[in-house]
Motif scaffolding. Sequence first.
Motif: not given
Length: 333
Positions: A53-56, A258-268, A45-48, A65-72
């Motif tokens: 790179a990930s796996q589905t 950036r992770f390829g997960i879909r979140f709606s931009a529809r209000q409410y 996935f490429t954004v801006h 979709i696999f989202v890598p973690g982050q310790s901090e």
Amino acid sequence: MNPQQLNRPDWEKLTGEEQHLLFTQILRYFVNPLLPTTEITPVRFTVHGQSIASQTVMIAGQRYIFVPGQSEAQLGYQVTGQEVRLPQLWDDQAVVLEHPDLPERPLTTNQQRERYLMDFTTPPRTVPIHPLLVAQQPLPVGQRSIGLYSPGTDDFSGDVVAFKKVRQAVGNELRHAPRAINTPEMSVYFVPTVVLDEYQLRIAQPLPPMALTRELAKQGFSVLSPDEYEYVVSGGEPTLFPWGNKTLDQLPPVLPNRFGIRFSARQYTAEMTTDPLTWRGGWPVSGGRKNVEVQLPFSAFYDSGRLPGLGDMPLPQQVYHQVIRVSFEDDNI
């Protein structure tokens, strides 16, 4: 398996083959063995200009979709001072912006604008985020996926207990897919998959959020925590919006991610989290006439402080993303 390799930036240093090997181990140890897993594929996935790179994988007909973690992980929003001087963000023209809790004070100075952003975003903080398998598409809170069904052969794989209840409620009508079936107990929906005569079976029942999370847990699923929501929506970036610090003239149908997960931009649209008192996204808390009011709910760090449907706020569409949390005992994430 080395848990640290499932975190950024270690994950991003791995070759595609190494990522695939780790991903197959995750599926073996963390996914309910009764749920069918198919179509394990790499993805990028490429954004801006930033690429990851990930796996589905398809789990019971739903793509994860696999989202890598982050310790901090840096979460929350720190006002930098730049945003309050952007005319596009504040619409410095006819309409005067008022703080919804302080309506007698129009927000005309930079200090007042900073107060507005700070009041309706979560505070800056550093938290650990576990690696996640996140459903690419959200589901309405009233629905859940229970598995894969082939009406031609009457074969099912998935949540056998839930399927038994469906069978008792609808009987032989189940084999009439893909027609939706409505009964007093539940509604049954058939979502086509890439396999001929195979459908993802969804049921719709009016369950309170806590009851829904209990049902999901029976299959090994959860929903995003408030911190995980911020991390996944922001892609680990500290900007006010997923696309940067400026408003957009026109919102896209789906927020850039950036992770390829879909979140709606529809209000409410409000996202359910593991905390029944914390919903993310939603609705503008004030009049919604300025760009900052309209688009602030799409910030990963937006926090209205309101529950959906309470007070004078409109009832939004309530959704959730199913997740599988990759957590190891005695890890240091």
